[in-house]
Scaffold this active site. Structure first.
Site, PDB file in Angstrom:
ATOM      1  N   SER A 129       0.871  -1.187   0.000  1.00 56.00           N
ATOM      2  CA  SER A 129       0.000   0.000   0.000  1.00 56.00           C
ATOM      3  C   SER A 129       0.898   1.223   0.000  1.00 56.00           C
ATOM      4  O   SER A 129       2.072   1.153   0.391  1.00 56.00           O
ATOM      5  CB  SER A 129      -0.847  -0.006   1.272  1.00 56.00           C
ATOM      6  OG  SER A 129      -1.437   1.252   1.517  1.00 56.00           O
ATOM      7  N   TYR A 142      -2.154  -1.167  10.603  1.00 51.85           N
ATOM      8  CA  TYR A 142      -2.107  -1.314   9.143  1.00 51.85           C
ATOM      9  C   TYR A 142      -0.810  -0.719   8.587  1.00 51.85           C
ATOM     10  O   TYR A 142      -0.110  -1.354   7.794  1.00 51.85           O
ATOM     11  CB  TYR A 142      -3.326  -0.611   8.548  1.00 51.85           C
ATOM     12  CG  TYR A 142      -3.523  -0.791   7.066  1.00 51.85           C
ATOM     13  CD1 TYR A 142      -4.324  -1.820   6.568  1.00 51.85           C
ATOM     14  CD2 TYR A 142      -2.940   0.083   6.148  1.00 51.85           C
ATOM     15  CE1 TYR A 142      -4.530  -1.965   5.207  1.00 51.85           C
ATOM     16  CE2 TYR A 142      -3.142  -0.054   4.784  1.00 51.85           C
ATOM     17  CZ  TYR A 142      -3.941  -1.090   4.314  1.00 51.85           C
ATOM     18  OH  TYR A 142      -4.140  -1.234   2.960  1.00 51.85           O
TER      19      TYR A 142
END
Ligand code: NAD
Length: 247
Positions: A129, A142
């Site tokens: 990401s 995350y």
């Protein structure tokens, strides 16, 4: 015959979103793909497994090899999100996010290693990401897991170089998937904004270009990295973030 006929891949989180798009694209390109997810009721999923356990990651690799007789590519993609300030972040959610998004990619690499090194073009493409490269508030687990998986990819690239392994981490900005749709509601609560404002002012705020990426765009980059054109990419983030990390 496709240039990829006979090539085999393991894709996690294959039921929906990016994982389903990757599985579908690779199958269209002639790959044999074992898609793994929590449930096997989606057509892109061949094995139901909860990848937060060691046994499930071992079983995923063994099942791919049992079905196809070889394994050329591993694509760890399964992911979850939890939005909360550090001081209130539920410890069990931290453990689950790290287990799924950092430990599972490690275990898959570990268990797949003896099979990958027998491939003539072994590939490991983690779906990371833009959060592997930059942080956002309220997403400590995350962001930490994604930074960690980039470190894993860099290590795999160095350790696997002699065997011809190329390892990369695809780093997209926001992609139109259920994971993001769920975050819009959660972020609206944390920031005290309407869902419409959250998309424009919070979710897409860091991106220079204000649009969601389509899952098929990510699948196209993965297909490229797994093909002959991807052979010089290793130990790097492959960033497709609409200008997010340009700042
Ligand atoms: P998604 O929620 O649509 O898909 C994730 C899949 O993972 C689901 O099918 C889910 O069932 C599966 N999964 C969850 N827990 C699991 C477990 N314990 N075991 C096995 N499977 C499990 O999400 P997505 O947006 O397609 O995300 C896929 C990956 O892409 C994630 O790693 C995510 O972090 C990353 N990513 C997403 C975006 C985005 O904006 N959507 C951006 C950058 C990176």
């Amino acid at each position: 015959m496709s240039e990829h006929t006979g090539r085999t891949a393991l894709v996690t989180g294959a039921a929906g979103g990016i994982g389903a798009a990757i599985t579908t694209r690779l199958q269209q390109d002639g790959w044999s793909v074992l898609g793994v997810d929590l449930h096997d009721d989606a057509p892109t999923v061949g094995l139901a497994a909860d990848l937060t356990s060691r046994e499930a990651n071992r079983e995923a690799v063994e099942e791919a090899v049992r079905r196809f007789g070889r394994l050329d590519a591993v694509i760890p993609n399964a992911g979850i999100q939890h939005v909360a300030p550090v001081a209130e972040f539920p410890e069990d959610r931290w453990d689950a996010i790290l287990a799924l998004m950092l430990t599972s990619p490690f275990l898959l690499a570990r268990y797949a290693w003896p099979h990958l090194v027998r491939s003539d073009a072994p590939r490991y493409v983690a779906i990371a990401s833009a959060h592997a490269l930059a942080a956002s508030p309220f997403k400590s687990a995350y962001v930490s897991a994604k930074h960690g998986v980039l470190g894993l990819v860099r290590t795999l690239a160095l350790e696997g170089a002699a065997e011809g392994l190329c390892a990369t981490a695809v780093c997209p900005g926001y992609v139109r998937t259920p994971l993001v749709e769920g975050q819009i509601a959660a972020q609206a609560e944390v920031h005290g904004l309407s869902e419409e404002r959250v998309l424009e002012d919070v979710i897409l705020a860091p991106q220079a270009i204000k649009r969601l990426i389509e899952p098929e765009e990510v699948a196209g980059v993965v297909a490229f990295l797994l093909g002959p054109g991807g052979a010089a990419f290793t130990g790097v983030p492959v960033t497709m973030d609409l200008g997010w990390t340009a700042r």
